[in-house]
Design a protein around this motif. Sequence first.
Motif, short mmCIF file in Angstrom:
data_model
loop_
_atom_site.label_atom_id
_atom_site.label_comp_id
_atom_site.label_asym_id
_atom_site.label_seq_id
_atom_site.Cartn_x
_atom_site.Cartn_y
_atom_site.Cartn_z
N GLU A 59 0.84 -1.22 0.00
CA GLU A 59 0.00 0.00 0.00
C GLU A 59 0.87 1.26 0.00
O GLU A 59 0.53 2.25 -0.62
N MET A 60 1.97 1.18 0.71
CA MET A 60 2.84 2.36 0.82
C MET A 60 3.53 2.70 -0.51
O MET A 60 4.05 3.79 -0.69
N GLY A 61 3.53 1.73 -1.44
CA GLY A 61 4.17 1.96 -2.75
C GLY A 61 3.19 2.40 -3.82
O GLY A 61 3.54 2.48 -4.99
N VAL A 62 1.96 2.68 -3.43
CA VAL A 62 0.93 3.08 -4.40
C VAL A 62 0.38 4.45 -3.97
O VAL A 62 0.02 4.62 -2.80
N ALA A 63 0.33 5.39 -4.90
CA ALA A 63 -0.06 6.76 -4.54
C ALA A 63 -1.40 6.82 -3.80
O ALA A 63 -1.53 7.52 -2.80
N GLU A 64 -2.37 6.04 -4.25
CA GLU A 64 -3.72 6.11 -3.67
C GLU A 64 -3.77 5.62 -2.22
O GLU A 64 -4.62 6.04 -1.45
N THR A 65 -2.88 4.71 -1.88
CA THR A 65 -2.96 4.13 -0.52
C THR A 65 -1.76 4.51 0.35
O THR A 65 -1.66 4.11 1.50
N PHE A 66 -0.86 5.30 -0.23
CA PHE A 66 0.32 5.74 0.52
C PHE A 66 -0.11 6.56 1.75
O PHE A 66 -1.11 7.27 1.70
N ARG A 67 0.64 6.42 2.86
CA ARG A 67 0.35 7.22 4.07
C ARG A 67 1.61 7.95 4.52
O ARG A 67 2.70 7.36 4.52
N GLY A 68 1.42 9.17 4.93
CA GLY A 68 2.53 9.94 5.52
C GLY A 68 2.44 9.86 7.04
O GLY A 68 2.25 8.77 7.59
N TYR A 69 2.51 11.00 7.72
CA TYR A 69 2.38 10.99 9.18
C TYR A 69 1.07 10.31 9.58
O TYR A 69 0.03 10.53 8.96
N GLY A 70 1.14 9.54 10.63
CA GLY A 70 -0.07 8.82 11.06
C GLY A 70 -0.83 9.58 12.13
O GLY A 70 -0.44 10.68 12.52
N ASP A 71 -1.93 8.96 12.58
CA ASP A 71 -2.69 9.56 13.68
C ASP A 71 -1.78 9.62 14.90
O ASP A 71 -0.97 8.71 15.13
N GLU A 72 -1.97 10.67 15.70
CA GLU A 72 -1.01 10.93 16.77
C GLU A 72 -0.86 9.82 17.81
O GLU A 72 0.24 9.44 18.18
N GLN A 73 -1.99 9.28 18.27
CA GLN A 73 -1.91 8.24 19.31
C GLN A 73 -1.78 6.85 18.72
O GLN A 73 -1.75 5.87 19.46
N GLY A 74 -1.74 6.76 17.41
CA GLY A 74 -1.77 5.46 16.75
C GLY A 74 -3.04 5.39 15.92
O GLY A 74 -3.96 6.19 16.12
N TYR A 75 -3.09 4.46 15.00
CA TYR A 75 -4.25 4.36 14.13
C TYR A 75 -5.46 3.77 14.87
O TYR A 75 -5.30 2.85 15.69
N GLY A 76 -6.61 4.31 14.54
CA GLY A 76 -7.86 3.85 15.16
C GLY A 76 -8.09 2.36 14.97
O GLY A 76 -8.58 1.67 15.86
N PHE A 77 -7.69 1.84 13.79
CA PHE A 77 -7.96 0.40 13.54
C PHE A 77 -7.25 -0.46 14.59
O PHE A 77 -7.79 -1.49 15.00
N LEU A 78 -6.06 -0.04 15.02
CA LEU A 78 -5.33 -0.84 16.01
C LEU A 78 -5.85 -0.57 17.43
O LEU A 78 -6.05 -1.50 18.22
#
Length: 394
Positions: free
Chosen positions: A62-81
């Motif tokens: 996902e990080m190698g594809v423009a549409e799914t690439f992510r930069g800085y994440g959510d501050e406390q961690g991602y909600g999914f986790l």
Amino acid sequence: MVKLNTNFRNLKESYLFSGVARRIREFKAANPSADIIRLSIGDVTRPLTAPVVDALVKASKEMGVAETFRGYGDEQGYGFLQLKIKEYYQKTANVTVEQDEIFISDGAKSDIGNFTDMFDTDNIVLVPDPVYPVYVDSNLMDGRKIVYIQGCEANGFLPLPEEKTQADIIYLCSPNNPTGAVYTREQLKVWVDFALKKGAIILFDAAYESFISDSSLPRSIFEVEGAKDCAVEFCSLSKTAGFTGTRCGYTVVPKNIVVDGVSLNRMWLRRQTTKFNGTSYIVQRGAEAVFTSEGYASCRQSIAYYMENARMIASTLDKLGIWHTGGVNSPYIWLRCGMDSWDYFDYLLREANVAGTPGSGFGKCGEGYFRLTAFNTKERTAEALARIAALYNR
Ligand code: MLT
């Protein structure tokens, strides 16, 4: 001219596990043909499980594809986790934690060390002895006064406070590293009541909670009434899911805790957003997979594998008539070595080419004891035990 933090002068020359590693390296340099078996630092040997690897690969792509690439994440961690961890608390400990009480990190050690930023140097720190050396070292670096509460065979290495015990910040580790002792709910209640009465904070290290097999024992301090008013809990995927090299942990800072009108949860968020940019997206996706039913079942298999090693170690020590504890609800076996624990370290390394960890590295009360981990492979653990048995029978 620049002035250094002179508190560092109060530390031992090296961190316990760096010191152990150095001694092993030196021995190996002097004895190149020695086949050393490490039952010393608690580093896992089982690989990441398939569901975790699949999630890591998917996230990397996902990080190698423009549409799914992510930069800085959510501050406390991602909600999914966070949501998966919230569910995990509910399922394993019957504890409700809020999503914004969960902070994802790169491991429990960093958060435990960094959490001291929250507190003035003018606090009395109470540390059980013996215990994981990070608590002592990180407070020494800040120049705080440390008092010790003694663990010993008589109290099952589970010390409890007395009326006269002084403390503002209390460290507890259960299952305990290094002794493997686990506080019961009733014992944790004593600590929680004590902290509430004194206006103290408990920093609870639950890094080994997943090794608890006795369902009557608490896996989280939040199972105890009142704990959400006075305790912060640190958890790790290092041993639970083989993340020692992948790095992911989480800390629960209850919103109930307010000190001097300041929310500890908000203060920790402020600290983390300033000094920490989060755990990588890829790793958090790998961590999320740990908490799926398939992922968790595969991690449980690795835990069972290590616990079989622990049983093997205990059984050999029994046969040799060596007193020991731990290894039942924890991956560490704590044995009486009957001599200076660093001398025993050298003796075992020299005579059996087996490395463990000297008890005195965990505090004065650890002198005369020695820690073995169950984290090596079954074959290497069996070989180490055969060598130890041969040495004792000689
Ligand atoms: C230990 O051996 O006590 C641990 O692996 C060290 C750690 O988790 O930092």
